[in-house]
Design a protein around this motif. Structure first.
Motif, mmCIF file in Angstrom:
data_model
loop_
_atom_site.group_PDB
_atom_site.id
_atom_site.type_symbol
_atom_site.label_atom_id
_atom_site.label_comp_id
_atom_site.label_asym_id
_atom_site.label_seq_id
_atom_site.Cartn_x
_atom_site.Cartn_y
_atom_site.Cartn_z
ATOM 1 N N MET A 1 0.840 -1.170 0.000
ATOM 2 C CA MET A 1 0.000 0.000 0.000
ATOM 3 C C MET A 1 0.891 1.241 0.000
ATOM 4 N N ARG A 2 0.515 2.208 -0.772
ATOM 5 C CA ARG A 2 1.245 3.479 -0.869
ATOM 6 C C ARG A 2 0.461 4.579 -0.158
ATOM 7 N N ALA A 3 1.174 5.603 0.275
ATOM 8 C CA ALA A 3 0.540 6.728 0.961
ATOM 9 C C ALA A 3 -0.512 7.392 0.081
ATOM 10 N N ARG A 4 -0.259 7.467 -1.203
ATOM 11 C CA ARG A 4 -1.230 8.115 -2.098
ATOM 12 C C ARG A 4 -2.565 7.376 -2.126
ATOM 13 N N GLU A 5 -2.556 6.090 -1.794
ATOM 14 C CA GLU A 5 -3.795 5.328 -1.738
ATOM 15 C C GLU A 5 -4.625 5.689 -0.509
ATOM 16 N N LEU A 6 -3.984 6.254 0.502
ATOM 17 C CA LEU A 6 -4.675 6.668 1.710
ATOM 18 C C LEU A 6 -5.075 8.141 1.685
ATOM 19 N N ALA A 7 -4.541 8.887 0.744
ATOM 20 C CA ALA A 7 -4.775 10.331 0.694
ATOM 21 C C ALA A 7 -6.245 10.650 0.465
ATOM 22 N N GLU A 8 -6.708 11.693 1.142
ATOM 23 C CA GLU A 8 -8.069 12.186 0.985
ATOM 24 C C GLU A 8 -8.004 13.681 0.742
ATOM 25 N N LEU A 9 -8.986 14.196 0.040
ATOM 26 C CA LEU A 9 -9.086 15.635 -0.137
ATOM 27 C C LEU A 9 -9.485 16.255 1.191
#
Length: 59
Positions: A1-9
């Protein structure tokens, strides 16, 4: 899992927005902090909600 997959607006306001709109955004969405952007879209660090509320309300 990458951090960008957890990112939210995250909602933000600009320095040109009215303070009442910023306070409303904090309250309506129960945000812990507020991200403030300059009109050219450069972001400044977020601040905890109580630090904004103390500017709007005379405690």
């Amino acid at each position: 899992m990458r951090a960008r997959e957890l990112a939210e607006l995250f909602p933000f306001v600009t320095t040109d927005d009215d303070a009442i709109n910023a306070a409303r955004l904090l309250a309506e969405q129960s945000l812990p902090a507020l991200l403030v952007s300059t009109p050219t879209a450069s972001r400044t660090p977020s601040r905890p909600a109580p630090s904004y509320l103390s500017m709007f309300i005379d405690l």
